[in-house]
Design an enzyme around this catalytic site. Sequence first.
Site, mmCIF file in Angstrom:
data_model
loop_
_atom_site.group_PDB
_atom_site.id
_atom_site.type_symbol
_atom_site.label_atom_id
_atom_site.label_comp_id
_atom_site.label_asym_id
_atom_site.label_seq_id
_atom_site.Cartn_x
_atom_site.Cartn_y
_atom_site.Cartn_z
ATOM 1 N N ASN A 1 3.020 -1.753 5.718
ATOM 2 C CA ASN A 1 2.454 -3.306 5.232
ATOM 3 C C ASN A 1 3.351 -3.190 3.937
ATOM 4 O O ASN A 1 5.137 -3.674 4.507
ATOM 5 C CB ASN A 1 1.287 -3.075 4.964
ATOM 6 N N ASP A 2 2.675 -3.043 3.516
ATOM 7 C CA ASP A 2 3.329 -3.421 1.573
ATOM 8 C C ASP A 2 4.942 -3.766 1.303
ATOM 9 O O ASP A 2 5.768 -3.847 1.029
ATOM 10 C CB ASP A 2 2.366 -3.895 0.504
ATOM 11 N N VAL A 3 5.505 -1.839 2.218
ATOM 12 C CA VAL A 3 6.627 -1.173 2.088
ATOM 13 C C VAL A 3 7.689 -1.511 2.141
ATOM 14 O O VAL A 3 8.686 -1.403 2.548
ATOM 15 C CB VAL A 3 6.564 0.519 1.950
ATOM 16 N N SER B 1 -4.067 -3.987 1.425
ATOM 17 C CA SER B 1 -3.618 -4.733 -0.105
ATOM 18 C C SER B 1 -3.942 -6.557 0.367
ATOM 19 O O SER B 1 -4.421 -6.572 -0.989
ATOM 20 C CB SER B 1 -2.385 -4.821 -0.241
#
Lengths: 480, 98
Positions: free
Chosen positions: A404-406, A445
């Site tokens: 996700n965040d990456v 997150s």
Amino acid sequence: MSQAFLMNAVNATYFLAAFLFIMGLKRMSSPVTAQGGIVTAGWGMLIATVATFAHPEILKAANLPLVYGLMVAGIAVGGGIAWVSGKRVAMTDMPQMIAIYNGMGGGAAAAIAAIELLKVAAILPGTPAGTSPHDHGAFVNALAVAGALIGAVSFSGSAIAYAKLQGIMDKVYSLPGHHFISFGLLAASVILGIYIVMEPAGSTGLVIAFFVCALLFGVLMTLPIGGADMPVIISLYNAFTGLAVGFEGFVLNNSAMIVAGIVVGSAGTLLTQLMAKAMNRPIAKLLTPPTGTGGPAQKVEGTQKPIEAGDVAALMAYAQKVVIIPGYGMAVAQAQHKVWELTKVLKDRGVEVKFAIHPVAGRMPGHMNVLLAEAGVPYDIIFDIEEINEEFATTDVAFVIGANDVVNPAARTDQSSPIYGMPILNADYAKHVIVNKRGKGAGFSGIENLLFYQDNTRMYYGGGQEAVAKLVQELKALGD
Amino acid sequence: MIDFNPLYVFLLAAFTGYEVIARVPVILHTPLMSGSNFVHGIVLVGAMVALGKATTGLELAIGFFAVALAAMNAVGGYVVTERMLGMFKKSKPAEGAK
């Protein structure tokens, strides 16, 4: 055999062990030779351990049979537990396993220091300096204290890190005025340590107080650290243990410990820096009070557009290049074996498949590589962020699974985002982006992912393992 | 007089550690951390010597504790590193030994 001969023989094996350790570490730093590297280092350990049974200092013991018995029992118990747990642990749980083994080493170093310091403390006050056989002088005592402090922090800190990653303990704890209490404990251990070095005779009570403060400091230092920062702190404790072992090596005048400990201390420090850099998490940030991040939730325009398995399969089947971006979510869903199956099916059709790994894709840098390796994915189709980021522009399908965040472009553009500045995989530059996710909503997150709302992105909902299995089926059904 | 030799050993060992892993690829970070974790398991020999020197009951207990912990470090570090590295495979057979 004379004592001098024995001492020389033991020291010769230590020299050999130090050589084998350095060779082993060198070989472990390249994937081609890494497997042999650990075996090389293993021989060094075995030789040194066996030789130590004939160490003159041990042979001097008045109660030799008891000492030998305790030694063998200790090795059998500790080694046995570690052997069984090490063989059984799942690859996803590897980071906390490394943490706990590392903490044990730190604890052992601290325990060695405890014996030395208790012996020094037992000297009667008023005994003239240099007359007791246990008095090694202030310099050696200072090293013993320093190693004890570092080792004790590594021991209790690693135990907390283990408990957190294992899920025994809730993610983040902090007391009111947490950092002041931590600092107070650190200051207390340093002051007690200095006092013990200056006035060692008769300081048994202080030695005990010193260890209590150091152990508590390790606990408090680790409690407020969140899951994402854990790898860096585990790596830091690894370097700590190395240093502690090196310092106690000076105290015991043991060259194998000095060399191995200091080599690991410095290699571990470098590795910690590399990890922190790869994950965009500066070490200094970890050890200072957290600043309140957050701010208002971002507004996202557009919608998430779903897609079905059949369409995904068709897109992939007629693509020239597919890049798979796995995240920890894939490992949690145990989908890596299915992903490898998908890769093989695509390769058979002549599609070029590559894996793109972000440093924080697993729980620590390199962890995802281990998980993919376990599923059978060869390491030469796995690429890290710098190697692959240029290729996304010529990629037909970027398949994001459990990450996700990456891949969140907000890291490039949105200065208010907590992940702003983190290097990301440029999945959004691919012609088509397919995101596999359990369902809608922000991830782990809590940050909205702009990628999910892009025009060229389609959301393929479903649990990882099942979803990929369906893709494999559809692809096989497509025929040639 | 202070014996400076150990300080030279310290200096050289520190640089060796740095140089040995300076060019490690990210894919090996986790196994290498585990491998270096194994190497400081050498604390086992120190724990054995410390146990040998122990005389009182408390010292013997701490010594036993130290040996058991150090053995866990060494054995556990070896087992998990070996397991992880055993999985790394290349897709094609190597083109000529290097």
